[in-house]
Every structure is written in structure tokens, then in C-alpha cells.
Design a protein around this motif. Structure first.
Motif, mmCIF file in Angstrom:
data_model
loop_
_atom_site.group_PDB
_atom_site.id
_atom_site.type_symbol
_atom_site.label_atom_id
_atom_site.label_comp_id
_atom_site.label_asym_id
_atom_site.label_seq_id
_atom_site.Cartn_x
_atom_site.Cartn_y
_atom_site.Cartn_z
ATOM 1 N N LEU A 194 0.892 -4.242 11.297
ATOM 2 C CA LEU A 194 -0.578 -4.222 11.176
ATOM 3 C C LEU A 194 -1.203 -3.165 12.085
ATOM 4 O O LEU A 194 -2.149 -2.495 11.691
ATOM 5 N N SER A 195 -0.679 -3.004 13.292
ATOM 6 C CA SER A 195 -1.224 -2.014 14.221
ATOM 7 C C SER A 195 -1.098 -0.602 13.668
ATOM 8 O O SER A 195 -2.006 0.215 13.819
ATOM 9 N N GLY A 196 0.020 -0.323 13.031
ATOM 10 C CA GLY A 196 0.220 0.989 12.431
ATOM 11 C C GLY A 196 -0.776 1.270 11.326
ATOM 12 O O GLY A 196 -1.343 2.360 11.239
ATOM 13 N N ILE A 197 -1.018 0.277 10.489
ATOM 14 C CA ILE A 197 -1.990 0.436 9.403
ATOM 15 C C ILE A 197 -3.397 0.648 9.972
ATOM 16 O O ILE A 197 -4.131 1.531 9.528
ATOM 17 N N VAL A 198 -3.767 -0.148 10.963
ATOM 18 C CA VAL A 198 -5.093 -0.048 11.579
ATOM 19 C C VAL A 198 -5.315 1.345 12.154
ATOM 20 O O VAL A 198 -6.360 1.960 11.956
ATOM 21 N N ALA A 199 -4.333 1.859 12.875
ATOM 22 C CA ALA A 199 -4.480 3.150 13.550
ATOM 23 C C ALA A 199 -4.413 4.332 12.590
ATOM 24 O O ALA A 199 -5.054 5.353 12.825
ATOM 25 N N GLN A 200 -3.658 4.211 11.516
ATOM 26 C CA GLN A 200 -3.477 5.328 10.594
ATOM 27 C C GLN A 200 -4.515 5.386 9.484
ATOM 28 O O GLN A 200 -4.678 6.427 8.850
ATOM 29 N N TRP A 201 -5.219 4.290 9.241
ATOM 30 C CA TRP A 201 -6.191 4.275 8.157
ATOM 31 C C TRP A 201 -7.358 5.188 8.495
ATOM 32 O O TRP A 201 -7.947 5.097 9.573
ATOM 33 N N ASN A 202 -7.679 6.059 7.597
ATOM 34 C CA ASN A 202 -8.788 6.986 7.807
ATOM 35 C C ASN A 202 -10.058 6.353 7.240
ATOM 36 O O ASN A 202 -10.373 6.501 6.066
ATOM 37 N N VAL A 203 -10.775 5.662 8.108
ATOM 38 C CA VAL A 203 -11.988 4.958 7.712
ATOM 39 C C VAL A 203 -13.029 5.923 7.146
ATOM 40 O O VAL A 203 -13.835 5.547 6.310
ATOM 41 N N ARG A 204 -12.971 7.183 7.572
ATOM 42 C CA ARG A 204 -13.946 8.177 7.101
ATOM 43 C C ARG A 204 -13.799 8.464 5.610
ATOM 44 O O ARG A 204 -14.702 8.990 4.991
ATOM 45 N N GLU A 205 -12.658 8.099 5.020
ATOM 46 C CA GLU A 205 -12.452 8.318 3.590
ATOM 47 C C GLU A 205 -12.920 7.140 2.744
ATOM 48 O O GLU A 205 -12.912 7.219 1.521
ATOM 49 N N SER A 206 -13.326 6.063 3.372
ATOM 50 C CA SER A 206 -13.821 4.899 2.638
ATOM 51 C C SER A 206 -15.213 5.185 2.096
ATOM 52 O O SER A 206 -16.076 5.694 2.808
ATOM 53 N N SER A 207 -15.447 4.838 0.848
ATOM 54 C CA SER A 207 -16.767 5.065 0.241
ATOM 55 C C SER A 207 -17.843 4.203 0.904
ATOM 56 O O SER A 207 -19.020 4.535 0.859
#
Length: 169
Positions: A61-74
Motif C-alpha cells: 500500500l505504501s508503494g502505491i500511495v507514494a507512486q500514484w500521481n494525484v496530479r493526473e486524476s481528473s
């Protein structure tokens, strides 16, 4: 010669400029666009949570949280207010707050039946001999700039007796 030195120093100044790239927005306002990757933005989170985790479920879960690029979310839209989202796995969830740059600023993680770190299991078995751990819940609270808070809530049994104990990780 003076012109050459001036042009060279100007080129070096631009090459060493670490400011984010600016992008023109409606009207005369300029918006700063971060050039860092999600991992670079979340270096503190990765160090405190991901690298120090012994359980695979926590690292996943930590890896997903840190790697997710929230700026790409609509839904993100580079707001000035924090952006909250929830990541789920078969073991639990992580409620994550990102700032306007896409940096992880707060995480509340709850997982169940994770593999306990050996030092936690040793402490429990030493204090409660002849008891068996039958269930556990792991809680992690991260807030940028503060210490990490990890807690294990364990259910232990011995014959017909049942106890719930809390151990700080």
C-alpha cells in the motif's frame, strides 16, 4: 569576450534553475507546474513508512500511495485545499491526503491479519506465555514532519480466555 562571458553565465544560470516550470493559465496568472516525480515528492513518506516496514502488506500500500500521481486524476484539479483519497487492498485500506503539489501530507492506514514483526511477536509471547495470537489489526498514522505512529491490536487466546492487547510498533 565580455558578451561571451555574459552568455555563458546566463546559460549556466538557466541550467541550474531548480524552479518548477511555469504554465500560463487563464488571464495573466501563472501556475507553477511541479517537475518532480511522485516518488521524489514523497521522499519523506517513503523513508519513514515504506523503507522501514517489515510487512509486505504495508509496503504494498505504501508503494502505491507514494507512486500514484494525484496530479493526473481528473478530480484533483491542482486545488489549494488538500485532496483526500482512499486506497483499498484485501487486507485493509489507506486514507491519504495530498497537498496541492501532489505530496503525501497525511496517511491513516488500517490493515488486518498482517504478518507480525518478529520483535513484536517475541514481546507478546514472553509476556503472555501459553497464549496464541489469533487475530491482529495494524494501524499506522503518518503526518508530514511528525513521528510515525504504529500500533498493533492483537487478539490472544488461552483455553477459554480471550484478551485484546495493544502493542506500539
Amino acid at each position: 569576450m565580455t558578451l561571451g562571458v555574459f552568455l555563458l553565465s546566463t546559460a549556466i544560470a538557466f541550467a541550474n534553475n531548480n524552479d518548477p516550470i511555469s504554465k500560463e493559465k487563464k488571464g495573466d496568472k501563472m501556475e507553477k507546474v511541479p517537475t518532480e516525480t511522485p516518488i521524489e515528492l514523497n521522499e519523506e513518506y517513503m523513508t519513514k513508512v515504506h523503507e522501514n516496514a517489515s510487512q509486505e502488506e504495508v509496503k504494498f500500500l505504501s508503494g502505491i500511495v507514494a507512486q500514484w500521481n494525484v496530479r493526473e486524476s481528473s478530480k484533483f484539479e491542482a486545488r489549494r485545499v488538500p485532496f483526500v483519497t482512499v486506497f483499498k487492498s484485501n487486507k485493509g485500506f489507506a486514507k491519504v491526503t495530498y497537498d496541492s503539489q501532489g505530496r503525501v501530507i497525511q496517511v491513516e492506514k488500517r490493515l488486518k491479519n498482517v504478518v507480525l514483526p518478529s520483535q513484536i511477536a517475541k514481546v507478546v509471547f514472553k509476556r503472555y506465555p501459553n497464549w496464541t495470537i489469533v487475530q491482529n489489526k495494524f494501524s499506522l498514522s503518518y503526518k508530514q514532519g511528525f513521528d510515525l505512529d504504529k500500533t498493533y491490536e492483537l487478539t490472544i487466546v488461552n483455553d477459554n480466555k480471550k484478551k485484546r492487547i495493544r502493542v506500539n510498533g
